[in-house]
Design an enzyme around this catalytic site. Structure first.
Site, PDB file in Angstrom:
ATOM      1  N   HIS A  66      -0.726  -2.672   6.341  1.00  0.00           N
ATOM      2  CA  HIS A  66       0.408  -1.744   6.323  1.00  0.00           C
ATOM      3  C   HIS A  66       1.589  -2.225   7.165  1.00  0.00           C
ATOM      4  O   HIS A  66       2.548  -1.473   7.340  1.00  0.00           O
ATOM      5  CB  HIS A  66      -0.001  -0.343   6.787  1.00  0.00           C
ATOM      6  CG  HIS A  66      -0.987   0.324   5.890  1.00  0.00           C
ATOM      7  ND1 HIS A  66      -1.218   1.690   5.909  1.00  0.00           N
ATOM      8  CD2 HIS A  66      -1.817  -0.159   4.940  1.00  0.00           C
ATOM      9  CE1 HIS A  66      -2.147   2.002   5.009  1.00  0.00           C
ATOM     10  NE2 HIS A  66      -2.524   0.882   4.413  1.00  0.00           N
ATOM     11  N   ASP A  95       0.809  -1.214   0.000  1.00  0.00           N
ATOM     12  CA  ASP A  95       0.000   0.000   0.000  1.00  0.00           C
ATOM     13  C   ASP A  95       0.849   1.274   0.000  1.00  0.00           C
ATOM     14  O   ASP A  95       1.574   1.544   0.955  1.00  0.00           O
ATOM     15  CB  ASP A  95      -0.895   0.031   1.227  1.00  0.00           C
ATOM     16  CG  ASP A  95      -1.688  -1.249   1.421  1.00  0.00           C
ATOM     17  OD1 ASP A  95      -1.078  -2.331   1.381  1.00  0.00           O
ATOM     18  OD2 ASP A  95      -2.900  -1.172   1.657  1.00  0.00           O
ATOM     19  N   HIS A 121      -6.608  -8.544  -0.021  1.00  0.00           N
ATOM     20  CA  HIS A 121      -6.657  -7.284   0.729  1.00  0.00           C
ATOM     21  C   HIS A 121      -7.610  -7.458   1.901  1.00  0.00           C
ATOM     22  O   HIS A 121      -8.836  -7.425   1.740  1.00  0.00           O
ATOM     23  CB  HIS A 121      -7.146  -6.182  -0.212  1.00  0.00           C
ATOM     24  CG  HIS A 121      -6.919  -4.793   0.297  1.00  0.00           C
ATOM     25  ND1 HIS A 121      -5.712  -4.145   0.184  1.00  0.00           N
ATOM     26  CD2 HIS A 121      -7.761  -3.921   0.913  1.00  0.00           C
ATOM     27  CE1 HIS A 121      -5.808  -2.929   0.694  1.00  0.00           C
ATOM     28  NE2 HIS A 121      -7.047  -2.773   1.155  1.00  0.00           N
ATOM     29  N   HIS A 176     -10.885   1.027   0.035  1.00  0.00           N
ATOM     30  CA  HIS A 176     -11.000   2.472  -0.192  1.00  0.00           C
ATOM     31  C   HIS A 176     -10.971   2.815  -1.682  1.00  0.00           C
ATOM     32  O   HIS A 176     -10.620   3.939  -2.055  1.00  0.00           O
ATOM     33  CB  HIS A 176      -9.865   3.209   0.522  1.00  0.00           C
ATOM     34  CG  HIS A 176      -9.931   3.128   2.013  1.00  0.00           C
ATOM     35  ND1 HIS A 176     -10.874   3.798   2.761  1.00  0.00           N
ATOM     36  CD2 HIS A 176      -9.174   2.440   2.903  1.00  0.00           C
ATOM     37  CE1 HIS A 176     -10.697   3.533   4.045  1.00  0.00           C
ATOM     38  NE2 HIS A 176      -9.661   2.712   4.159  1.00  0.00           N
ATOM     39  N   HIS A 218      -3.218  -4.261   2.916  1.00  0.00           N
ATOM     40  CA  HIS A 218      -4.244  -3.634   3.758  1.00  0.00           C
ATOM     41  C   HIS A 218      -3.778  -3.275   5.154  1.00  0.00           C
ATOM     42  O   HIS A 218      -4.120  -2.201   5.665  1.00  0.00           O
ATOM     43  CB  HIS A 218      -5.508  -4.504   3.858  1.00  0.00           C
ATOM     44  CG  HIS A 218      -6.599  -3.893   4.706  1.00  0.00           C
ATOM     45  ND1 HIS A 218      -7.248  -2.729   4.342  1.00  0.00           N
ATOM     46  CD2 HIS A 218      -7.143  -4.274   5.884  1.00  0.00           C
ATOM     47  CE1 HIS A 218      -8.159  -2.437   5.262  1.00  0.00           C
ATOM     48  NE2 HIS A 218      -8.111  -3.352   6.204  1.00  0.00           N
TER      49      HIS A 218
END
Length: 270
Positions: free
Chosen positions: A181, A8, A154, A68, A179
């Site tokens: 991080h 990400d 994800h 998102h 997702h």
């Protein structure tokens, strides 16, 4: 085939790190195909069309999104005109764009890329990710219709990501999570030849709380009360990802390495 997946991209710091480093990495590592998860590249919430163009121009062959996907409203139209941007396969019926696509690398080899959203601990109930991925993989057999397959899973739960890895083992070249991080230390080649890592981590500033400037998340943890909006941290970013080499005949992984470049988590490349 030499494949790089970058986790990400988080805000301005992540964009800057990718733009400054990816062109050089493509040349030095002789990369054949690069997939970048870009769903947090615009202010930590979604991906704008302008920032998608920036990442593609820097050397990404494909951008995946996530939960998102459409936080930046212009992506609703942009994704219809840019086939190199993929939304999650099981996002919503009638969502614009594609959840999977067959690409070609610079030598003409076919690469299937797809992304799917998990269900465990996610804020909304998405369609079953396993049946969605199964349908795509059945239509694109590895080593037959395509020379490589990458699945971006994800979601929150490491167990669900691991389940997807084993579900796809032998049918995908790479299954890699995004997702959360936070990079996981479980990069491995599964028994059937699929390269797997539960989460690639983020391309962002790790002097943060999952990429966000620390003060507001910490305030909410301590007091339970919000005071301001989350904003992405802006110090030097670490590029985090997974490097995989595959066999052209079978599509199976032959070598892999976790990537940490720059910032606080830097280690050697492949």
């Amino acid at each position: 085939m030499k494949i790089l997946f970058l986790g990400d991209v988080m805000g301005r710091a992540g964009r800057r790190a990718l733009v400054e480093n990816l062109p050089r990495l493509r040349e030095e590592w002789r990369l054949d195909f690069v997939v970048v998860n870009g769903e947090n590249a615009t202010g930590g919430m979604g991906l704008s069309g302008a920032h998608a163009k920036l990442l593609l121009e820097a050397g990404a062959d494909c951008l995946t999104l996530g939960d998102h996907a459409f936080d930046q409203k212009d992506m609703l139209q942009f994704i219809e005109t840019e086939p190199r941007v993929l939304r999650p396969l099981n996002y919503a019926k009638g969502a614009p764009g594609l959840g999977h696509r067959v690409f070609q690398d610079r030598r003409g080899r076919k690469v299937l890329v797809t992304q799917v959203l998990g269900q465990v601990f996610m804020k909304r109930a998405f369609d079953d990710p396993f049946s969605a991925v199964d349908q795509v993989l059945r239509a694109h057999p590895l080593g037959g219709a395509v020379q490589a397959v990458l699945v971006d899973i994800h979601c929150e739960a490491t167990s669900e990501k691991m389940g997807m890895g084993h579900f796809c083992d032998g049918r995908a070249s790479v299954v890699v999570g995004s997702h959360t991080h936070v990079p996981t230390a479980d990069a491995q080649i599964l028994p059937g030849g699929t390269a797997f890592q539960s989460d690639a981590g983020m391309c962002g500033d790790y002097n943060s709380v999952i990429g966000m400037e620390k003060s507001e998340p910490m305030r909410r943890f301590v007091t339970g009360m919000p005071k301001a909006r989350f904003t992405p941290a802006l110090e030097e970013a670490t590029l985090s990802g997974l490097y995989v080499e595959t066999d052209d005949k079978t599509g199976r992984a032959t070598r892999l390495r976790m990537i940490r470049l720059g910032g606080r988590l830097e280690q050697a490349g492949p």
